[in-house]
Design an enzyme around this catalytic site. Structure first.
Site, PDB file in Angstrom:
ATOM      1  N   ASN A   9       0.924  -1.472  -0.311  1.00  0.00           N
ATOM      2  CA  ASN A   9       0.008   0.163  -0.172  1.00  0.00           C
ATOM      3  C   ASN A   9       1.121   0.987   0.103  1.00  0.00           C
ATOM      4  O   ASN A   9       1.520   1.913   0.819  1.00  0.00           O
ATOM      5  CB  ASN A   9      -0.896  -0.041   1.390  1.00  0.00           C
ATOM      6  CG  ASN A   9      -1.683   1.361   1.073  1.00  0.00           C
ATOM      7  OD1 ASN A   9      -1.517   2.103   0.864  1.00  0.00           O
ATOM      8  ND2 ASN A   9      -2.570   1.013   2.184  1.00  0.00           N
ATOM      9  N   TRP A  10       0.902   1.859  -1.153  1.00  0.00           N
ATOM     10  CA  TRP A  10       2.460   2.869  -1.361  1.00  0.00           C
ATOM     11  C   TRP A  10       1.432   4.220  -0.529  1.00  0.00           C
ATOM     12  O   TRP A  10       2.173   5.620  -0.564  1.00  0.00           O
ATOM     13  CB  TRP A  10       2.495   3.363  -2.939  1.00  0.00           C
ATOM     14  CG  TRP A  10       3.313   1.756  -3.610  1.00  0.00           C
ATOM     15  CD1 TRP A  10       3.234   0.881  -2.835  1.00  0.00           C
ATOM     16  CD2 TRP A  10       3.395   2.073  -4.982  1.00  0.00           C
ATOM     17  NE1 TRP A  10       3.907   0.113  -3.649  1.00  0.00           N
ATOM     18  CE2 TRP A  10       4.030   0.401  -4.642  1.00  0.00           C
ATOM     19  CE3 TRP A  10       3.325   2.618  -5.625  1.00  0.00           C
ATOM     20  CZ2 TRP A  10       5.255   0.556  -5.861  1.00  0.00           C
ATOM     21  CZ3 TRP A  10       4.066   2.363  -7.064  1.00  0.00           C
ATOM     22  CH2 TRP A  10       4.812   1.552  -7.243  1.00  0.00           C
ATOM     23  N   LYS A  11       0.088   3.970  -0.665  1.00  0.00           N
ATOM     24  CA  LYS A  11      -0.204   6.127   0.319  1.00  0.00           C
ATOM     25  C   LYS A  11      -0.140   6.607  -0.249  1.00  0.00           C
ATOM     26  O   LYS A  11       0.244   6.464  -1.748  1.00  0.00           O
ATOM     27  CB  LYS A  11       0.623   5.613   1.625  1.00  0.00           C
ATOM     28  CG  LYS A  11       0.512   3.646   2.654  1.00  0.00           C
ATOM     29  CD  LYS A  11      -0.063   4.556   3.850  1.00  0.00           C
ATOM     30  CE  LYS A  11      -0.286   3.162   4.526  1.00  0.00           C
ATOM     31  NZ  LYS A  11      -0.310   3.263   6.170  1.00  0.00           N
ATOM     32  N   HIS A  95      -9.452   1.140   5.396  1.00  0.00           N
ATOM     33  CA  HIS A  95      -8.019   0.735   5.966  1.00  0.00           C
ATOM     34  C   HIS A  95      -8.125   2.209   7.072  1.00  0.00           C
ATOM     35  O   HIS A  95      -9.024   3.306   6.741  1.00  0.00           O
ATOM     36  CB  HIS A  95      -7.321   2.179   4.440  1.00  0.00           C
ATOM     37  CG  HIS A  95      -5.629   1.788   5.468  1.00  0.00           C
ATOM     38  ND1 HIS A  95      -5.277   3.299   5.882  1.00  0.00           N
ATOM     39  CD2 HIS A  95      -4.653   0.807   5.062  1.00  0.00           C
ATOM     40  CE1 HIS A  95      -3.383   1.986   6.180  1.00  0.00           C
ATOM     41  NE2 HIS A  95      -3.400   1.146   5.889  1.00  0.00           N
ATOM     42  N   GLU A  97      -6.748   4.724   7.794  1.00  0.00           N
ATOM     43  CA  GLU A  97      -5.957   6.146   7.477  1.00  0.00           C
ATOM     44  C   GLU A  97      -8.050   6.698   6.594  1.00  0.00           C
ATOM     45  O   GLU A  97      -7.999   7.971   7.040  1.00  0.00           O
ATOM     46  CB  GLU A  97      -5.825   6.519   6.974  1.00  0.00           C
ATOM     47  CG  GLU A  97      -3.611   5.854   7.150  1.00  0.00           C
ATOM     48  CD  GLU A  97      -3.310   5.580   6.636  1.00  0.00           C
ATOM     49  OE1 GLU A  97      -3.362   5.697   5.768  1.00  0.00           O
ATOM     50  OE2 GLU A  97      -1.902   4.732   7.485  1.00  0.00           O
ATOM     51  N   GLU A 167      -5.543  -5.028  10.979  1.00  0.00           N
ATOM     52  CA  GLU A 167      -4.509  -3.896  10.959  1.00  0.00           C
ATOM     53  C   GLU A 167      -4.764  -3.250  11.962  1.00  0.00           C
ATOM     54  O   GLU A 167      -5.227  -2.284  12.211  1.00  0.00           O
ATOM     55  CB  GLU A 167      -4.868  -2.734   9.702  1.00  0.00           C
ATOM     56  CG  GLU A 167      -3.860  -3.371   8.387  1.00  0.00           C
ATOM     57  CD  GLU A 167      -3.251  -2.327   7.295  1.00  0.00           C
ATOM     58  OE1 GLU A 167      -2.421  -3.250   6.560  1.00  0.00           O
ATOM     59  OE2 GLU A 167      -3.956  -1.296   6.663  1.00  0.00           O
ATOM     60  N   GLY A 173       2.139   2.492  10.767  1.00  0.00           N
ATOM     61  CA  GLY A 173       3.191   3.058  10.704  1.00  0.00           C
ATOM     62  C   GLY A 173       4.112   4.112  12.092  1.00  0.00           C
ATOM     63  O   GLY A 173       4.809   4.915  11.855  1.00  0.00           O
ATOM     64  N   SER A 212       3.931  -1.802  10.465  1.00  0.00           N
ATOM     65  CA  SER A 212       5.124  -1.862  10.626  1.00  0.00           C
ATOM     66  C   SER A 212       5.536  -3.503  10.369  1.00  0.00           C
ATOM     67  O   SER A 212       7.201  -3.946  11.258  1.00  0.00           O
ATOM     68  CB  SER A 212       5.331  -1.854  11.721  1.00  0.00           C
ATOM     69  OG  SER A 212       5.112  -0.060  12.182  1.00  0.00           O
ATOM     70  N   GLY A 233       2.891  -0.966   3.913  1.00  0.00           N
ATOM     71  CA  GLY A 233       2.746   0.384   3.560  1.00  0.00           C
ATOM     72  C   GLY A 233       4.715   0.485   3.393  1.00  0.00           C
ATOM     73  O   GLY A 233       5.212   0.915   2.600  1.00  0.00           O
ATOM     74  N   GLY A 234       5.091   1.557   4.761  1.00  0.00           N
ATOM     75  CA  GLY A 234       6.304   1.918   4.503  1.00  0.00           C
ATOM     76  C   GLY A 234       7.490   0.610   3.676  1.00  0.00           C
ATOM     77  O   GLY A 234       8.037   1.674   2.696  1.00  0.00           O
TER      78      GLY A 234
HETATM   79  P1  13P Z   1       3.421   0.262   7.691  1.00  0.00           P
HETATM   80  O1  13P Z   1       3.504  -0.549   7.767  1.00  0.00           O
HETATM   81  O2  13P Z   1       3.732   1.763   7.550  1.00  0.00           O
HETATM   82  O3  13P Z   1       3.046   0.466   9.208  1.00  0.00           O
HETATM   83  O4  13P Z   1       1.101   0.756   6.877  1.00  0.00           O
HETATM   84  C1  13P Z   1       0.847  -0.458   7.621  1.00  0.00           C
HETATM   85  C2  13P Z   1      -0.310   0.130   6.510  1.00  0.00           C
HETATM   86  O5  13P Z   1      -0.980   0.705   6.817  1.00  0.00           O
HETATM   87  C3  13P Z   1      -0.787  -1.515   5.290  1.00  0.00           C
HETATM   88  O6  13P Z   1      -1.894  -0.651   4.357  1.00  0.00           O
END
Ligand code: 13P
Length: 249
Positions: A9-11, A95, A97, A167, A173, A212, A233-234
């Site tokens: 997930n590149w956000k 998600h 967010e 999640e 994050g 994470s 994510g990251g």
């Molecule tokens: P991180 O891996 O940056 O914690 O993000 C997880 C995420 O929200 C994937 O959708």
């Protein structure tokens, strides 16, 4: 046996140029021999670019959300038919967010899930508790309610052909990964909950972990019995880290 799925997930990250180089690094390191299915979910604006770059590779494409409606006056939204036409296979819905920064409630998330299915996309339904909910010992209640919103709308059979991603909000994050045992406990709860209504569905459901997950902790998490992949994510923004996670799947 459930095939693992590792999705990045590149956000809201990237430029045309950085997307191009991340995709070429992923293609260079990707192998069809991987055990896991691999997908990337760039921002809407980069989907067509990514679809062109990934054509003919085994890497699938996902979107980060999808509108609950199929067309019409819904400014700022993108529909499942549009995503399908762009070459998208998976659509993330709910998600954290979206839920907690943009206030999307369980019922809206369920409607987005339904729209994804209607449009021939595979929804990845994100669920997870906030830190205060974990501390209040209501993790299972929160996660169950998030899943029940979909079941209430579509019936248990509506979950067929979808993916669930657990999640925990406090792990996203933050660098604070859930321990393999903490994650496994919630994954097992989710599978047992589904099994009460449909044992075969529960057995085949891919339940991903996100929060994470990185190159160093992926193997431990992915070795858990009920963890069937990751939503990253990251670490998905660094080709080598993401590929290491894919190889661990
Ligand atoms: P991180 O891996 O940056 O914690 O993000 C997880 C995420 O929200 C994937 O959708």
């Amino acid at each position: 046996m459930r095939q693992p799925l590792v999705a990045g997930n590149w956000k809201m990250n990237g430029t045309k140029a950085s997307v191009e180089s991340l995709l070429s690094e992923l293609k260079a390191g990707f192998s069809d021999a991987l055990n896991a299915e691999v997908a990337v979910c760039p921002s809407y604006i980069f989907l067509e670019q990514a679809a062109a770059a990934l054509k003919g590779t085994g890497i699938a494409l996902g979107s980060q959300n999808v509108c609950d409606q199929d067309k019409g006056a819904f400014t700022g939204e993108v529909s499942a038919p549009m995503l399908k036409e762009a070459g998208v296979k998976y659509a993330i819905v709910g998600h954290s967010e979206r839920r907690h920064v943009y206030g999307e409630a369980d019922a809206l998330v369920a409607a987005r899930f339904a729209a994804a299915k209607r449009g021939g996309l595979i929804p990845i339904l994100c669920v997870g508790e906030k830190l205060e909910e974990r501390e209040a010992n209501i993790t299972e209640k929160v996660v169950a309610a998030q899943i029940d919103a979909v079941i209430d709308l579509l019936g248990i059979e509506g979950l067929q052909g979808s993916v669930i991603a657990y999640e925990p909000v406090w792990a996203i994050g933050t660098g604070k990964t859930a321990s393999p045992e903490q994650a496994q406990a919630v994954h097992a709860f989710i599978r047992a909950k589904l099994a009460k209504q449909d044992a075969a569905l529960a057995d085949s459901m891919q339940i991903l972990y996100g929060g994470s997950m990185n190159a160093a902790n992926a193997a431990d998490l992915l070795s858990q019995a009920d963890i069937d992949g990751g939503l990253i994510g990251g670490a998905a923004l660094k080709a080598e880290d993401f590929l290491t996670i894919c190889r661990a799947g």
